[in-house]
Design an enzyme around this catalytic site. Structure first.
Site, PDB file in Angstrom:
ATOM      1  CB  SER A  68     -25.731  78.736  19.879  1.00  0.00           C
ATOM      2  OG  SER A  68     -24.595  79.338  19.289  1.00  0.00           O
TER       3      SER A  68
ATOM      4  CE1 TYR B 269     -28.775  81.878  16.613  1.00  0.00           C
ATOM      5  CE2 TYR B 269     -26.400  82.003  16.877  1.00  0.00           C
ATOM      6  CZ  TYR B 269     -27.544  81.254  16.736  1.00  0.00           C
ATOM      7  OH  TYR B 269     -27.474  79.872  16.711  1.00  0.00           O
TER       8      TYR B 269
HETATM    9  P1  NAP Z   1     -30.603  75.250   9.145  1.00  0.00           P
HETATM   10  O1  NAP Z   1     -29.971  74.245   8.252  1.00  0.00           O
HETATM   11  O2  NAP Z   1     -30.931  76.595   8.617  1.00  0.00           O
HETATM   12  O3  NAP Z   1     -31.904  74.588   9.807  1.00  0.00           O
HETATM   13  C1  NAP Z   1     -32.855  75.353  10.525  1.00  0.00           C
HETATM   14  C2  NAP Z   1     -34.121  74.533  10.653  1.00  0.00           C
HETATM   15  O4  NAP Z   1     -35.057  75.272  11.454  1.00  0.00           O
HETATM   16  C3  NAP Z   1     -34.777  74.279   9.308  1.00  0.00           C
HETATM   17  O5  NAP Z   1     -35.202  72.945   9.257  1.00  0.00           O
HETATM   18  C4  NAP Z   1     -35.979  75.225   9.310  1.00  0.00           C
HETATM   19  O6  NAP Z   1     -37.056  74.647   8.596  1.00  0.00           O
HETATM   20  C5  NAP Z   1     -36.308  75.256  10.807  1.00  0.00           C
HETATM   21  N1  NAP Z   1     -37.084  76.427  11.168  1.00  0.00           N
HETATM   22  C6  NAP Z   1     -36.705  77.719  11.129  1.00  0.00           C
HETATM   23  N2  NAP Z   1     -37.723  78.513  11.497  1.00  0.00           N
HETATM   24  C7  NAP Z   1     -38.765  77.678  11.779  1.00  0.00           C
HETATM   25  C8  NAP Z   1     -40.106  77.896  12.192  1.00  0.00           C
HETATM   26  N3  NAP Z   1     -40.588  79.128  12.382  1.00  0.00           N
HETATM   27  N4  NAP Z   1     -40.911  76.820  12.404  1.00  0.00           N
HETATM   28  C9  NAP Z   1     -40.449  75.570  12.187  1.00  0.00           C
HETATM   29  N5  NAP Z   1     -39.195  75.298  11.781  1.00  0.00           N
HETATM   30  C10 NAP Z   1     -38.373  76.351  11.576  1.00  0.00           C
HETATM   31  O7  NAP Z   1     -29.645  75.526  10.407  1.00  0.00           O
HETATM   32  P2  NAP Z   1     -29.050  74.560  11.556  1.00  0.00           P
HETATM   33  O8  NAP Z   1     -27.646  74.950  11.712  1.00  0.00           O
HETATM   34  O9  NAP Z   1     -29.386  73.153  11.329  1.00  0.00           O
HETATM   35  O10 NAP Z   1     -29.835  75.147  12.813  1.00  0.00           O
HETATM   36  C11 NAP Z   1     -30.529  74.336  13.741  1.00  0.00           C
HETATM   37  C12 NAP Z   1     -30.382  74.936  15.133  1.00  0.00           C
HETATM   38  O11 NAP Z   1     -29.013  74.899  15.516  1.00  0.00           O
HETATM   39  C13 NAP Z   1     -30.811  76.394  15.250  1.00  0.00           C
HETATM   40  O12 NAP Z   1     -31.510  76.579  16.457  1.00  0.00           O
HETATM   41  C14 NAP Z   1     -29.484  77.149  15.284  1.00  0.00           C
HETATM   42  O13 NAP Z   1     -29.592  78.376  15.952  1.00  0.00           O
HETATM   43  C15 NAP Z   1     -28.637  76.154  16.042  1.00  0.00           C
HETATM   44  N6  NAP Z   1     -27.189  76.321  15.888  1.00  0.00           N
HETATM   45  C16 NAP Z   1     -26.604  76.280  14.655  1.00  0.00           C
HETATM   46  C17 NAP Z   1     -25.223  76.458  14.556  1.00  0.00           C
HETATM   47  C18 NAP Z   1     -24.510  76.459  13.220  1.00  0.00           C
HETATM   48  O14 NAP Z   1     -23.359  76.913  13.162  1.00  0.00           O
HETATM   49  N7  NAP Z   1     -25.121  75.951  12.164  1.00  0.00           N
HETATM   50  C19 NAP Z   1     -24.466  76.663  15.717  1.00  0.00           C
HETATM   51  C20 NAP Z   1     -25.088  76.691  16.943  1.00  0.00           C
HETATM   52  C21 NAP Z   1     -26.450  76.494  17.021  1.00  0.00           C
HETATM   53  P3  NAP Z   1     -38.050  75.447   7.615  1.00  0.00           P
HETATM   54  O15 NAP Z   1     -37.281  76.592   7.030  1.00  0.00           O
HETATM   55  O16 NAP Z   1     -38.465  74.408   6.625  1.00  0.00           O
HETATM   56  O17 NAP Z   1     -39.179  75.879   8.508  1.00  0.00           O
END
Ligand code: NAP
Length: 247
Positions: A130, A143
């Site tokens: 990120s 975070y």
């Molecule tokens: P999201 O829609 O909330 O997806 C998060 C995913 O992680 C879900 O599929 C969740 O699945 C899984 N997850 C969480 N804890 C887990 C665990 N203990 N074991 C296995 N799976 C787990 O959010 P997203 O934005 O797609 O996030 C994906 C990645 O991108 C993250 O690392 C986040 O920090 C990063 N990111 C996001 C943004 C943003 O603005 N959205 C920006 C920069 C980076 P379950 O709940 O089904 O386990």
């Protein structure tokens, strides 16, 4: 192999990698949600909690069984943020969750699958970091500390794997509209929506596109880092917003 394929960036990566011809295995805690994603593209869904060492070992054993020639790609995507408390009010359990999922989860998955990635002869690890991996903002210490740690892990891995057939990439997005903010604000959909008010965020597909692009470069080309922001975002806290209708 994509962690966290049940929503957002992980789900989009599963879909796009499948369309690009990869045989994809994905894991997350919510198996029903995961199957909704995999069923439509013919990928494999397996229960996985990256915060549980036994779950990671069982998952890795199944992956090795299904990929006897070795695993070509591990996307460490599972993770997220919890809360926006300032340091003086920080809650241990939220910090522990963020370090467990973003940092230790990535460590466990990488450690467990590194032998099969090396065995493939052309492995690739993509960590979803990120801009929080190199920026900070008020209320974001937990975070940003976790994503800084993930960035250090990624960069160390690249040094340690020199000479091995495994590429190491960090994709570092800015604001992407997924369930990220809903999770961060404990299911408060209204507060989550406000994060993207008046601006155009990235979509999960924009980041999945980066994952596929980095993956499909020739095996001697290592894309070290991709920093990808919405045009409306210059820094974590500097976002251009237009008036929202009705205001
Ligand atoms: P999201 O829609 O909330 O997806 C998060 C995913 O992680 C879900 O599929 C969740 O699945 C899984 N997850 C969480 N804890 C887990 C665990 N203990 N074991 C296995 N799976 C787990 O959010 P997203 O934005 O797609 O996030 C994906 C990645 O991108 C993250 O690392 C986040 O920090 C990063 N990111 C996001 C943004 C943003 O603005 N959205 C920006 C920069 C980076 P379950 O709940 O089904 O386990």
């Amino acid at each position: 192999m994509v962690t966290g394929g049940s929503s957002g960036i992980g789900a989009a990566s599963v879909r796009q990698l499948s369309s690009a011809g990869y045989e994809v295995i994905t894991g997350a805690r919510r198996l029903d949600r995961l199957r909704d994603v995999t069923d439509s593209v013919g990928a494999t869904a397996l229960q996985l909690d990256v915060t549980e060492p036994e779950s990671v070992s069982a998952f890795a054993a199944t992956v090795e069984e299904r990929a006897p020639q070795g695993l070509s790609l591990l996307v460490n995507n599972a993770g997220g943020a919890l809360g926006m408390d300032r340091v003086e009010e920080a809650r241990d359990e939220q910090w522990e969750w963020m370090f467990q999922s973003n940092v230790l989860g990535t460590l466990r998955m990488t450690r467990a699958l590194l032998p099969t990635l090396i065995a493939s002869g052309a492995g690739h690890i993509i960590n979803i970091g990120s801009i929080a991996g190199f920026e900070t903002y008020p209320g974001g210490a937990g975070y940003t500390a976790a994503k800084h740690a993930l960035r250090a892990l990624t960069r160390t891995l690249r040094l340690e794997l020199l000479g091995q057939p495994v590429r190491v990439t960090e994709v570092a997005p800015g604001l992407v509209e997924t369930e990220f903010s809903k999770v961060r604000f404990d299911g408060d959909a209204e507060r989550a929506t406000k994060v993207y008010d008046g601006m155009t965020p990235l979509t999960a597909d924009d980041i999945a596109d980066c994952v596929v692009w980095a993956t499909t470069r020739p095996p001697h080309v290592n894309i070290d880092e991709m920093v990808v922001r919405p045009l409306d975002q210059a820094a974590a806290t500097l976002v251009h917003r237009r008036p929202v209708s009705g205001e």
